[in-house]
Design an enzyme around this catalytic site. Structure first.
Site, short mmCIF file in Angstrom:
data_model
loop_
_atom_site.label_atom_id
_atom_site.label_comp_id
_atom_site.label_asym_id
_atom_site.label_seq_id
_atom_site.Cartn_x
_atom_site.Cartn_y
_atom_site.Cartn_z
N LYS A 182 139.66 -50.88 -27.33
CA LYS A 182 139.43 -50.48 -28.72
C LYS A 182 139.38 -51.68 -29.66
O LYS A 182 138.53 -51.75 -30.55
CB LYS A 182 140.55 -49.51 -29.14
N ARG A 207 153.43 -58.60 -16.39
CA ARG A 207 154.45 -58.12 -17.34
C ARG A 207 155.13 -56.84 -16.87
O ARG A 207 154.50 -55.96 -16.29
CB ARG A 207 153.83 -57.89 -18.71
N ARG A 219 152.65 -43.71 -21.01
CA ARG A 219 152.08 -44.07 -22.32
C ARG A 219 150.81 -43.27 -22.58
O ARG A 219 150.58 -42.80 -23.69
CB ARG A 219 151.72 -45.57 -22.35
#
Ligand SMILES: [Zn+2]
Length: 216
Positions: A13, A160, A171
């Site tokens: 995005k 990560r 999420r």
């Protein structure tokens, strides 16, 4: 043209927002940027915002909506704007509607960059970052010259902790639950456009440009 850009985290995005704003010469308005600027300015508002962001909490609507309203009053928004990260839920979408009505304006386009779950997982799982200089890589799409090492500084790359499949899927579920009512709100207004987000950056961008130019 007044645009809202929606899309799942990891779906590209931010890249599209930048391309659209450059192409049409409109400001990119992101609530994340507004918050960071307010915090940096050290105003009372900024201090209040940081009490939430430091704890990883959402900034309350009362503050967020007021800041967006203030930002949209800037001269650079006269030709239009692109909103990124706002509205976050249906309540904010309704508040934005009121802001627009007060200005005798309306949102013209809402784009949802729709990326299949498997692709988002693959993109995020393959991400590697350099803990020293912040350079980012993808094991398949943007690999470093030497496996596992940063091209810039030679530091071993890391995966990560929150880039794990389970966390990504959680999420996505939360994102879809809060976004569906926003989609319905704009679908009812007839301004929602779903963009197929499984292609490359240019492919996604050209789908958006076709719609924007076609409506002129
Ligand atoms: Zn590095």
């Amino acid at each position: 043209m007044r645009i809202i850009l929606l899309g799942t985290p990891g779906g590209g995005k931010g890249t599209q927002a930048k391309l659209i704003c450059e192409h049409y010469g409109i400001p990119h308005i992101s609530t994340g940027d507004i918050f960071r600027r307010k915090i940096k300015e050290g105003t009372t508002e900024g201090k209040e915002i940081s009490t939430y962001t430091e704890k990883g909490q959402l900034v309350p609507d009362r503050l967020t909506i007021g800041l967006v309203d203030e930002r949209l009053k800037n001269d650079d928004c006269q030709k239009g704007f692109l909103l990124d990260g706002f509205p976050r839920d249906k309540k904010q979408a309704e508040a934005l509607d009121q802001i627009m009505k007060a200005k005798n304006e309306q949102i013209n386009f809402v784009f949802l960059i729709d990326v299949p779950k498997e692709i988002i997982v693959e993109r995020i799982m393959g991400r590697r970052v350099c803990p020293k200089c912040g350079e980012s890589y993808h094991i398949k799409y943007n690999p470093p010259k030497v496996t596992g090492e940063c091209d810039v500084c030679g530091t071993p790359l890391i995966h990560r902790a929150d880039d794990q499949e389970e966390i990504i899927l959680d999420r996505l579920t939360i994102y879809n639950q809060t976004t569906e009512p926003i989609l319905e709100f704009y679908r009812n207004k007839g301004i929602l456009h779903k963009i197929k987000g499984d292609g490359g950056i240019q492919d996604i961008f050209s789908q958006i440009v076709t719609i924007l130019d076609g409506a002129k």
